[in-house]
Design an enzyme around this catalytic site. Structure first.
Site, PDB file in Angstrom:
ATOM      1  N   GLY A 192       1.093  11.016   1.094  1.00 37.60           N
ATOM      2  CA  GLY A 192       1.854   9.874   1.587  1.00 37.60           C
ATOM      3  C   GLY A 192       2.978  10.386   2.466  1.00 37.60           C
ATOM      4  CB  CYS A 237      30.058  -4.349  -0.265  1.00 40.90           C
ATOM      5  SG  CYS A 237      30.571  -5.146   1.248  1.00 40.90           S
TER       6      CYS A 237
HETATM    7  C1  LIG Z   1       3.296   8.248  -4.567  1.00 42.20           C
HETATM    8  C2  LIG Z   1       1.890   8.601  -4.794  1.00 42.20           C
HETATM    9  C3  LIG Z   1       1.205   9.382  -3.873  1.00 42.20           C
HETATM   10  C4  LIG Z   1       1.847   9.961  -2.642  1.00 42.20           C
HETATM   11  O1  LIG Z   1       2.863  10.837  -2.940  1.00 42.20           O
HETATM   12  P1  LIG Z   1       3.587  11.624  -1.743  1.00 42.20           P
HETATM   13  O2  LIG Z   1       4.610  12.428  -2.424  1.00 42.20           O
HETATM   14  O3  LIG Z   1       4.166  10.604  -0.857  1.00 42.20           O
HETATM   15  O4  LIG Z   1       2.540  12.443  -1.075  1.00 42.20           O
HETATM   16  C5  LIG Z   1      -0.133   9.619  -4.099  1.00 42.20           C
HETATM   17  N1  LIG Z   1      -0.760   9.136  -5.188  1.00 42.20           N
HETATM   18  C6  LIG Z   1      -0.117   8.377  -6.095  1.00 42.20           C
HETATM   19  C7  LIG Z   1      -0.863   7.857  -7.254  1.00 42.20           C
HETATM   20  C8  LIG Z   1       1.218   8.092  -5.940  1.00 42.20           C
HETATM   21  O5  LIG Z   1       1.842   7.357  -6.856  1.00 42.20           O
END
Ligand SMILES: *Cc1c(COP(=O)(O)O)cnc(C)c1O
Length: 433
Positions: free
Chosen positions: A293, A362
């Site tokens: 991600g 704030c």
């Molecule tokens: C958040 C998450 C990801 C991605 O994590 P990154 O650190 O953004 O790469 C992948 N799989 C699951 C199940 C997640 O909760």
């Protein structure tokens, strides 16, 4: 010179992203503004994909974890790149469906999916539902039965791996709200139950050991633990688990202190170990899914702000006040996350001041960072905060009834709005008198 390779300085001394002048972007679209380099997003997708092709014969799928940054345009870009999508709510699923995302490539996550969410996933034949707990398994079986289908599921497993990361984002260990524990036998009992349910098809196992991880070893160790469990399930229950989802969590460079691993190193090392172990245990090589991600979105994005005032408090600190803050980037307030910042219109000048960048909410804790190195800033300057492409827009709020900024994609020097700036009417849209 900068944390992300898509950033540079042009002949005017202005910061550029993907070839576009950030000062021009700020002028054209206003601030605060999220800017994302679409080319770099796509390049990241390709490098993860190529790592599976190269080291695992293409027997896998990269699924972008859309919670990092989700809107129609990025779902379309992912579709284009032929990669899958990981969603964690009906909102993210709805966004993906709205652009016609291929449902077989969607993984639906979440530790407490509602019946409405499960129903939406079942009705749309989402490729894999990652079941978090036994209650969800039973509810999903009922919903699938009602709809007369067999739901493809994976189980979220806590492999018990310590990923050497910030406590808030460590999820693989036993004290976690996510998933089934291995050690206690909870996971095995769940598998037994799933195999017995008529409207459930257990296709795989999933784990996600944390976020912003720089080591490769925890990923290899997690893969080992999961393969052992797959072998165990086969020998004890005769059930073949065909897919292994190893989650995301690949670290990125926020500041010069971070040294991320090349993305294809993860697949290289994991593949070697998975192949060895599967041969040893006499099980088939699983189809492998990975879910980056942050590593796809974060380095591709920056946020542009306009400086309003600069407060020098002698012998204490200097506050540089910007026209955004924790409402568009809550990560310092939440995790004390470190960022690098640049005065975009003075990007070729030396960073000769140490400042606290403060937001306009704030809250005293509404800061983007403390002890940050910055060029001498004055009112009217444009400040760029770097590597904000993930978990900024997606975590933004309307606190203080501030309007959420626009998101602009740049691609080879051209720019386009992919999320419009909220209007004041958006702010009162759902209010009733
Ligand atoms: C958040 C998450 C990801 C991605 O994590 P990154 O650190 O953004 O790469 C992948 N799989 C699951 C199940 C997640 O909760």
């Amino acid at each position: 010179m900068f944390v992300s390779k898509n950033l540079s300085v042009n002949e005017k001394g202005n910061l550029t992203i993907g070839g576009a002048d950030t000062v021009d972007l700020a002028k054209k679209y206003g601030t605060p503004l999220y800017v994302m380099d679409e080319e770099l997003i796509r390049e990241h997708c390709r490098s993860f994909k190529q790592s599976i092709d190269k080291y695992y014969n293409g027997n896998g799928l990269v699924c972008y974890a859309s919670k990092a940054f989700c809107c129609k345009a990025i779902c379309k870009a992912m579709m284009d790149e032929g990669i899958g999508l990981d969603v964690v709510s009906e909102g993210e699923l709805y966004t993906a469906l709205s652009v016609g995302f291929p449902v077989e490539k969607i993984c639906f996550h979440g530790n407490n999916k509602t019946d409405d969410e499960l129903l939406l996933a079942v009705e749309n034949n989402v490729g894999r539902i990652i079941v978090d707990n036994i209650f969800e398994l039973e509810r999903l079986n009922d919903i699938a039965e009602e709809k007369g289908i067999k739901a493809n599921i994976m189980f979220r497993i806590k492999p018990g791996v310590d990923a050497h990361t910030h406590d808030f984002v460590k999820t693989g260990q036993i004290d976690s709200k996510f998933g089934f524990a291995l050690e206690t036998g909870e996971a095995f009992e769940a598998v037994k139950k799933a195999v017995s349910l008529k409207n459930i098809n257990l296709v795989g196992l999933h784990c996600h050991i944390g976020s912003q991880i720089f080591d490769i070893d925890p990923f290899v160790l997690a893969a080992e633990i999961m393969i052992n469990f797959i072998a165990d399930i086969k020998s004890k229950l005769g059930h073949e688990v065909k897919e292994l989802n190893l989650g995301g969590g690949f670290g990125i460079k926020y500041t010069e202190d971070d040294s991320p691993v090349a993305y294809d190193k993860y697949m290289e090392n994991v593949s070697v170990r998975v192949k060895e172990l599967c041969a040893e245990k006499n099980i088939e090589l699983p189809f492998i899914l990975i879910e980056p991600g942050r590593s796809i979105a974060a380095p591709a994005g920056i946020t542009l702000y306009t400086v309003g005032g600069v407060k020098h408090i002698p012998n204490i600190r200097t506050y540089v006040s910007i026209d955004g803050g924790m409402c568009d980037n809550p990560r310092y307030a939440l995790y004390k996350s470190k960022y690098e910042a640049v005065v975009a219109n003075k990007a070729s000048q030396p960073k000769n001041t140490t400042v606290t960048i403060a937001g306009k909410c704030c809250e005293s804790g509404d800061l983007i960072g403390e002890g940050m190195q910055l060029q001498e800033a004055v009112p009217g300057d444009i400040v760029a905060v770097l590597a904000t492409g993930a978990y900024n827009y997606s975590m933004s709020s309307n606190y203080n009834r501030l309007r959420k900024p626009a998101v602009v994609f740049v691609n080879k020097g051209n720019s386009r709005v992919v999320v419009k700036r909220e209007t004041l009417d958006d702010i009162i849209r759902n209010d009733e008198e």
